[in-house]
Design a protein around this motif. Structure first.
Motif, PDB file in Angstrom:
ATOM      1  N   ARG A  58     -94.281  54.073  19.416  1.00 45.73           N
ATOM      2  CA  ARG A  58     -95.248  52.975  19.345  1.00 45.73           C
ATOM      3  C   ARG A  58     -96.730  53.692  19.155  1.00 45.73           C
ATOM      4  N   GLU A  59     -97.547  52.553  18.577  1.00 45.26           N
ATOM      5  CA  GLU A  59     -98.949  53.083  18.328  1.00 45.26           C
ATOM      6  C   GLU A  59     -99.427  53.067  19.864  1.00 45.26           C
ATOM      7  N   LEU A  60    -100.303  54.202  19.993  1.00 43.22           N
ATOM      8  CA  LEU A  60    -101.007  54.449  21.245  1.00 43.22           C
ATOM      9  C   LEU A  60    -102.580  54.848  20.796  1.00 43.22           C
ATOM     10  N   ALA A  61    -103.478  54.513  21.848  1.00 44.44           N
ATOM     11  CA  ALA A  61    -104.726  54.822  21.723  1.00 44.44           C
ATOM     12  C   ALA A  61    -104.864  56.417  21.959  1.00 44.44           C
ATOM     13  N   VAL A  62    -106.350  56.826  21.437  1.00 43.26           N
ATOM     14  CA  VAL A  62    -106.437  58.295  21.349  1.00 43.26           C
ATOM     15  C   VAL A  62    -107.690  58.468  22.421  1.00 43.26           C
ATOM     16  N   PRO A  63    -107.428  58.934  23.427  1.00 44.86           N
ATOM     17  CA  PRO A  63    -108.417  59.194  24.424  1.00 44.86           C
ATOM     18  C   PRO A  63    -109.503  60.356  23.879  1.00 44.86           C
ATOM     19  N   GLU A  64    -110.856  60.554  24.225  1.00 45.22           N
ATOM     20  CA  GLU A  64    -111.534  61.693  24.005  1.00 45.22           C
ATOM     21  C   GLU A  64    -111.018  62.757  24.546  1.00 45.22           C
ATOM     22  N   ILE A  65    -111.514  64.013  24.112  1.00 48.08           N
ATOM     23  CA  ILE A  65    -110.998  65.124  24.517  1.00 48.08           C
ATOM     24  C   ILE A  65    -112.012  66.197  25.236  1.00 48.08           C
ATOM     25  N   ALA A  66    -111.541  66.385  26.639  1.00 49.34           N
ATOM     26  CA  ALA A  66    -112.500  67.131  27.425  1.00 49.34           C
ATOM     27  C   ALA A  66    -112.265  68.784  27.230  1.00 49.34           C
ATOM     28  N   VAL A  67    -113.179  69.582  27.153  1.00 49.34           N
ATOM     29  CA  VAL A  67    -113.132  71.073  27.128  1.00 49.34           C
ATOM     30  C   VAL A  67    -113.928  71.483  28.448  1.00 49.34           C
ATOM     31  N   ILE A  68    -113.133  72.550  29.183  1.00 49.75           N
ATOM     32  CA  ILE A  68    -113.804  73.094  30.244  1.00 49.75           C
ATOM     33  C   ILE A  68    -113.614  74.811  30.109  1.00 49.75           C
ATOM     34  N   LEU A  69    -114.773  75.179  30.382  1.00 46.28           N
ATOM     35  CA  LEU A  69    -114.985  76.590  30.430  1.00 46.28           C
ATOM     36  C   LEU A  69    -115.018  77.053  31.881  1.00 46.28           C
ATOM     37  N   THR A  70    -114.193  78.153  32.218  1.00 47.37           N
ATOM     38  CA  THR A  70    -114.222  78.778  33.789  1.00 47.37           C
ATOM     39  C   THR A  70    -114.460  80.258  33.768  1.00 47.37           C
ATOM     40  N   ASP A  71    -114.890  80.832  34.767  1.00 41.83           N
ATOM     41  CA  ASP A  71    -114.967  82.262  34.779  1.00 41.83           C
ATOM     42  C   ASP A  71    -113.529  82.653  35.450  1.00 41.83           C
ATOM     43  N   SER A  72    -113.746  84.240  35.840  1.00 43.92           N
ATOM     44  CA  SER A  72    -112.315  84.717  36.077  1.00 43.92           C
ATOM     45  C   SER A  72    -111.977  84.225  37.523  1.00 43.92           C
ATOM     46  N   ASP A  73    -112.797  83.634  38.129  1.00 41.37           N
ATOM     47  CA  ASP A  73    -112.286  83.115  39.579  1.00 41.37           C
ATOM     48  C   ASP A  73    -112.117  81.521  39.010  1.00 41.37           C
ATOM     49  N   LYS A  74    -112.083  80.785  37.970  1.00 44.43           N
ATOM     50  CA  LYS A  74    -111.572  79.732  37.653  1.00 44.43           C
ATOM     51  C   LYS A  74    -112.702  78.619  38.155  1.00 44.43           C
ATOM     52  N   ARG A  75    -113.895  79.061  38.379  1.00 43.67           N
ATOM     53  CA  ARG A  75    -115.032  78.362  38.521  1.00 43.67           C
ATOM     54  C   ARG A  75    -115.506  77.465  37.288  1.00 43.67           C
ATOM     55  N   GLN A  76    -115.702  76.517  37.055  1.00 37.56           N
ATOM     56  CA  GLN A  76    -116.163  75.712  36.093  1.00 37.56           C
ATOM     57  C   GLN A  76    -117.818  76.317  35.963  1.00 37.56           C
ATOM     58  N   LEU A  77    -117.897  76.583  34.502  1.00 37.97           N
ATOM     59  CA  LEU A  77    -119.044  76.946  34.161  1.00 37.97           C
ATOM     60  C   LEU A  77    -119.729  76.006  33.096  1.00 37.97           C
ATOM     61  N   ASP A  78    -118.794  75.400  32.238  1.00 36.50           N
ATOM     62  CA  ASP A  78    -119.273  74.438  31.215  1.00 36.50           C
ATOM     63  C   ASP A  78    -118.208  73.244  30.911  1.00 36.50           C
ATOM     64  N   ARG A  79    -118.738  72.238  30.474  1.00 37.63           N
ATOM     65  CA  ARG A  79    -117.647  71.103  30.173  1.00 37.63           C
ATOM     66  C   ARG A  79    -118.320  70.069  29.255  1.00 37.63           C
TER      67      ARG A  79
END
Length: 72
Positions: free
Chosen positions: A10-31
Motif C-alpha cells: 500500500r501507499e505509505l508516507a515517507v518520514p524525514e531522515i535523521a543522521v547521527i554521528l557518534t564517537d568511538s564510545d558511541k557518544r552523539q557528536l552531531d545530528r
C-alpha cells in the motif's frame, strides 16, 4: 546517500531522515534531519536521497541513519 523503498502493498508516507554521528564510545557528536524530497511512495516505488555534512566533527567514527519521528 541511499534509497527509500516501499516494500509494502500500500501507499505509505515517507518520514524525514535523521543522521547521527557518534564517537568511538558511541557518544552523539552531531545530528541533523532532512527530507528525501517526497512525502509518499506507492507500493514498490523507490526514491534516491542524498545529504552531506560540511566539516563533520573530527572525532566522528560512526554514522547512523534512521527515520525521524514526528517531533525530531
Amino acid at each position: 546517500n541511499g534509497n527509500v523503498v516501499n516494500v509494502s502493498s500500500r501507499e505509505l508516507a515517507v518520514p524525514e531522515i535523521a543522521v547521527i554521528l557518534t564517537d568511538s564510545d558511541k557518544r552523539q557528536l552531531d545530528r541533523w534531519v532532512f527530507s528525501s524530497g517526497v512525502t509518499r511512495l506507492k507500493p514498490g516505488q523507490k526514491i534516491a536521497f542524498a545529504t552531506r555534512r560540511t566539516n563533520p566533527p573530527e572525532d566522528a567514527r560512526h554514522l547512523e541513519m534512521t527515520f525521524a519521528g514526528p517531533h525530531s
